[in-house]
Design a protein around this motif. Structure first.
Motif, PDB file in Angstrom:
ATOM      1  N   GLU A   1      -7.099  -9.359  -3.287  1.00 61.12           N
ATOM      2  CA  GLU A   1      -6.807  -9.001  -1.881  1.00 61.12           C
ATOM      3  C   GLU A   1      -6.822  -7.846  -2.419  1.00 61.12           C
ATOM      4  O   GLU A   1      -7.007  -7.156  -0.723  1.00 61.12           O
ATOM      5  N   ALA A   2      -5.790  -6.825  -3.163  1.00 62.93           N
ATOM      6  CA  ALA A   2      -5.624  -5.268  -2.912  1.00 62.93           C
ATOM      7  C   ALA A   2      -7.012  -4.672  -2.476  1.00 62.93           C
ATOM      8  O   ALA A   2      -7.212  -4.054  -1.594  1.00 62.93           O
ATOM      9  N   TYR A   3      -8.216  -5.359  -3.457  1.00 63.21           N
ATOM     10  CA  TYR A   3      -9.619  -4.294  -3.528  1.00 63.21           C
ATOM     11  C   TYR A   3     -10.130  -5.060  -1.519  1.00 63.21           C
ATOM     12  O   TYR A   3     -10.671  -4.295  -1.091  1.00 63.21           O
ATOM     13  N   ALA A   4      -9.768  -6.083  -1.248  1.00 59.50           N
ATOM     14  CA  ALA A   4      -9.786  -6.898   0.317  1.00 59.50           C
ATOM     15  C   ALA A   4     -10.113  -6.141   0.478  1.00 59.50           C
ATOM     16  O   ALA A   4     -10.967  -5.419   2.192  1.00 59.50           O
TER      17      ALA A   4
ATOM     18  N   PRO B   1      -6.038 -14.232   7.057  1.00 59.33           N
ATOM     19  CA  PRO B   1      -4.499 -14.522   7.664  1.00 59.33           C
ATOM     20  C   PRO B   1      -3.790 -14.899   6.474  1.00 59.33           C
ATOM     21  O   PRO B   1      -2.831 -15.140   6.230  1.00 59.33           O
ATOM     22  N   SER B   2      -4.717 -14.817   5.163  1.00 56.74           N
ATOM     23  CA  SER B   2      -3.453 -15.519   3.557  1.00 56.74           C
ATOM     24  C   SER B   2      -3.097 -14.062   2.836  1.00 56.74           C
ATOM     25  O   SER B   2      -2.500 -14.192   2.021  1.00 56.74           O
ATOM     26  N   ILE B   3      -3.180 -13.282   3.727  1.00 58.47           N
ATOM     27  CA  ILE B   3      -2.592 -11.684   2.403  1.00 58.47           C
ATOM     28  C   ILE B   3      -2.223 -11.278   3.795  1.00 58.47           C
ATOM     29  O   ILE B   3      -2.712 -11.303   4.936  1.00 58.47           O
ATOM     30  N   LYS B   4      -0.989 -10.425   3.530  1.00 63.68           N
ATOM     31  CA  LYS B   4      -0.491  -9.801   4.658  1.00 63.68           C
ATOM     32  C   LYS B   4       0.007  -8.742   3.180  1.00 63.68           C
ATOM     33  O   LYS B   4      -0.223  -8.431   2.276  1.00 63.68           O
ATOM     34  N   VAL B   5      -0.086  -7.522   4.847  1.00 63.79           N
ATOM     35  CA  VAL B   5       0.132  -5.747   3.702  1.00 63.79           C
ATOM     36  C   VAL B   5       1.087  -4.832   4.550  1.00 63.79           C
ATOM     37  O   VAL B   5       1.236  -4.994   5.801  1.00 63.79           O
ATOM     38  N   ASP B   6       1.670  -4.729   3.342  1.00 63.69           N
ATOM     39  CA  ASP B   6       3.180  -3.811   3.947  1.00 63.69           C
ATOM     40  C   ASP B   6       2.615  -1.952   3.639  1.00 63.69           C
ATOM     41  O   ASP B   6       2.852  -1.765   2.256  1.00 63.69           O
ATOM     42  N   VAL B   7       2.570  -1.282   4.591  1.00 59.97           N
ATOM     43  CA  VAL B   7       2.370  -0.115   4.081  1.00 59.97           C
ATOM     44  C   VAL B   7       3.126   0.770   3.964  1.00 59.97           C
ATOM     45  O   VAL B   7       4.061   0.706   5.317  1.00 59.97           O
ATOM     46  N   GLN B   8       3.463   1.562   3.156  1.00 61.35           N
ATOM     47  CA  GLN B   8       4.340   2.016   2.509  1.00 61.35           C
ATOM     48  C   GLN B   8       4.278   3.414   2.575  1.00 61.35           C
ATOM     49  O   GLN B   8       3.239   4.598   2.148  1.00 61.35           O
ATOM     50  N   ALA B   9       5.411   4.962   3.846  1.00 62.42           N
ATOM     51  CA  ALA B   9       4.639   5.861   4.024  1.00 62.42           C
ATOM     52  C   ALA B   9       5.730   6.519   2.876  1.00 62.42           C
ATOM     53  O   ALA B   9       6.730   6.974   3.436  1.00 62.42           O
ATOM     54  N   VAL B  10       5.728   6.601   1.547  1.00 62.18           N
ATOM     55  CA  VAL B  10       6.165   7.027  -0.182  1.00 62.18           C
ATOM     56  C   VAL B  10       6.313   8.526   0.198  1.00 62.18           C
ATOM     57  O   VAL B  10       7.492   8.713   0.227  1.00 62.18           O
ATOM     58  N   GLY B  11       5.826   8.677   1.061  1.00 64.17           N
ATOM     59  CA  GLY B  11       6.081  10.933   0.207  1.00 64.17           C
ATOM     60  C   GLY B  11       4.806  11.034   0.268  1.00 64.17           C
ATOM     61  O   GLY B  11       4.254  11.060  -0.814  1.00 64.17           O
ATOM     62  N   ASN B  12       4.706  13.000   1.092  1.00 68.62           N
ATOM     63  CA  ASN B  12       3.700  13.542  -0.453  1.00 68.62           C
ATOM     64  C   ASN B  12       4.887  15.201  -0.576  1.00 68.62           C
ATOM     65  O   ASN B  12       4.560  15.687   0.698  1.00 68.62           O
ATOM     66  N   PRO B  13       4.719  15.299  -1.754  1.00 68.93           N
ATOM     67  CA  PRO B  13       4.212  15.217  -2.977  1.00 68.93           C
ATOM     68  C   PRO B  13       5.464  13.819  -3.584  1.00 68.93           C
ATOM     69  O   PRO B  13       4.720  13.739  -4.631  1.00 68.93           O
TER      70      PRO B  13
ATOM     71  N   VAL C   1       0.931  -0.845   0.155  1.00 64.67           N
ATOM     72  CA  VAL C   1       0.008  -0.189  -0.317  1.00 64.67           C
ATOM     73  C   VAL C   1       0.723   1.568  -0.048  1.00 64.67           C
ATOM     74  O   VAL C   1       1.549   1.463   1.454  1.00 64.67           O
ATOM     75  N   TRP C   2       0.594   1.986  -1.232  1.00 60.76           N
ATOM     76  CA  TRP C   2       1.547   3.418  -1.389  1.00 60.76           C
ATOM     77  C   TRP C   2       0.611   4.335  -0.138  1.00 60.76           C
ATOM     78  O   TRP C   2      -0.319   4.974  -1.331  1.00 60.76           O
ATOM     79  N   THR C   3       0.995   5.289   0.349  1.00 63.97           N
ATOM     80  CA  THR C   3       0.392   6.302   1.535  1.00 63.97           C
ATOM     81  C   THR C   3       1.718   7.070   1.562  1.00 63.97           C
ATOM     82  O   THR C   3       2.719   7.248   1.220  1.00 63.97           O
TER      83      THR C   3
END
Length: 434
Positions: free
Chosen positions: A321-324, A57-69, A35-37
């Protein structure tokens, strides 16, 4: 808070490239989605990502703070490369979304495939049209909504003998501003008049949006020279001519004006409920919030000035999975409110506003439930804003017109008529009729 300038112009320069996509398929072991945010929104998403993983449990989520802008350039470059290297879930502002859908067909997944249509009435009025492509596809779900508001110095209003409850139109606000300036020396509002360092159009755009207008209409025709645009610019000129519109150009000028009590009103949306206390903690108890005055008596006071969304990359091998995750994070009130409390992102989901947090007294605002100002505004209902893929051009041209009006005394109607013609020529769009 949304910072939306960054790499907008890059959308105008890169070639149009279709982005392919593959069907999500099964694989051994947990599927990992990225996830890019940006911060602080990333903190809220990361908090609920752990809950999502426990339930899935079948999905792992990696939230990444890419930065703005920085995120805008990364997304744009990734789409131009056919989707290569993009995150699976993309946090996108309302001003970038139409550019991506129009210039990069297939770059974002059409979420109708996963039943996103069923959520069309779940979000604040005015948001759903902004997620739709010209083909009717659903290319995002709303996450953050920022309804318009007005933050004002209660002490300055009191010293000037102005009752804020009686300021219900912008005409009345101008008269109040004159009294405030006479009695306290404070300006009503501030604008970067010469646009030094970049366009400063948020206040003008809010005045447009209160009228259900913007630079373009739903068809994509140019409305910059229309009656609503002239009305909004004329209000700015009247404030300027009355000496109640401060010039905030120059390094540190704005903060200095706020620090010294020389700005009575900040026409800012919901994100500022938390930002103002961070910016000026020593002014606790002096500020209040209310809905913006109407353009005319009895007119609409509500407007959605900006918003952000979660989309799924059209090239992601894990679109399902992303939409879920997107659906989990944005359509459940208990989840989106956890995102809000952790990351400070005002939720777009209507069902979220029954949470007591939106009616809690806020000591910084003298015990006023400041958030209620904005949920009340959303209850009134706001119109959709059509940014189009040419928002960057419109922003620059409109900013130049505003500068001419505020620094050269240009006639608003004439300046905007010229601006509309230029915008139509540069974008090969029609001028809106009427």
């Amino acid at each position: 808070m949304i910072h939306r300038r960054g790499a907008l112009a890059l959308l105008l320069l890169l070639p149009i490239t279709a982005c392919g996509g593959t069907e999500p398929g099964a694989q051994a072991g947990p599927v990992k989605i990225t996830v890019w945010t940006w911060k602080p929104a990333s903190e809220g998403l990361a908090a609920v990502a752990r809950d999502f993983e426990k339930a899935n449990p079948s999905i792992k989520v990696d939230v990444q703070a890419v930065g703005n802008p920085a995120i805008w350039e990364k997304i744009t470059i990734g789409m131009a490369a056919g989707g290569k290297g993009l995150g699976d879930v993309l946090h996108i502002g309302v001003d970038y979304l139409p550019g991506y859908t129009e210039k990069f067909p297939g770059g974002l997944a059409d979420l109708r495939e996963f039943g996103a249509d069923k959520h069309k009435d779940a979000f604040a009025k005015g948001l759903w049209p902004t997620v739709l492509g010209k083909d009717g596809g659903v290319y995002a779900l709303p996450w953050e909504v920022n309804p318009a508001g007005v933050f004002f110095r209660q002490d300055l209003f009191e010293k000037a003998g102005v009752d804020p409850a009686e300021v219900t139109t912008w005409d009345e606000a101008i008269e109040a501003g004159k009294k405030i300036k006479e009695k306290t020396g404070a300006y009503l509002v501030g604008v970067n008049k010469p646009a030094a360092g970049g366009a400063d159009m948020d206040f003008y755009q809010m005045l447009l949006q209160q009228q259900g207008a913007f630079y373009f209409d739903q068809r994509g025709d140019v409305t910059l020279g229309g009656a609503a645009a002239v009305t909004a610019m004329t209000l700015l000129k009247r404030m300027n001519d009355a000496g109640i519109l401060a010039d905030t150009s120059g390094e540190g000028t704005f903060k200095q004006l706020v620090s010294s009590g020389k700005l009575a009103v900040l026409p800012w949306p919901a994100w500022a409920v938390n930002y103002i206390p961070e910016m000026r903690p020593e002014q606790k108890g002096l500020w209040r919030s209310m809905q913006p005055p109407a353009i005319s008596s009895g007119g609409k006071r509500a407007a959605i000035v900006n918003s952000t969304y979660l989309s799924v990359s059209g090239n992601s091998p894990h679109r399902k999975e992303a939409y879920a995750f997107v659906e989990y994070a944005l359509t459940r009130p208990e989840v989106i409110n956890k995102v809000f409390k952790e990351g400070g992102v005002f939720p777009a989901l209507n069902a979220a506003y029954t949470d007591p947090v939106f009616a809690e007294p806020n000591a910084y605002y003298g015990g006023q439930p400041a958030l209620k100002t904005f949920t009340d505004s959303l209850a009134e209902g706001a119109d959709a804003t059509y940014y189009s893929s040419d928002y960057a051009r419109a922003l620059k041209i409109a900013s130049d017109a505003q500068t001419q009006v505020l620094t050269k005394g240009a006639d608003p109607a004439a300046a905007l008529a010229q601006a509309a013609q230029l915008l139509a020529q540069q974008t090969n769009r029609k001028l809106a009729s009427g």
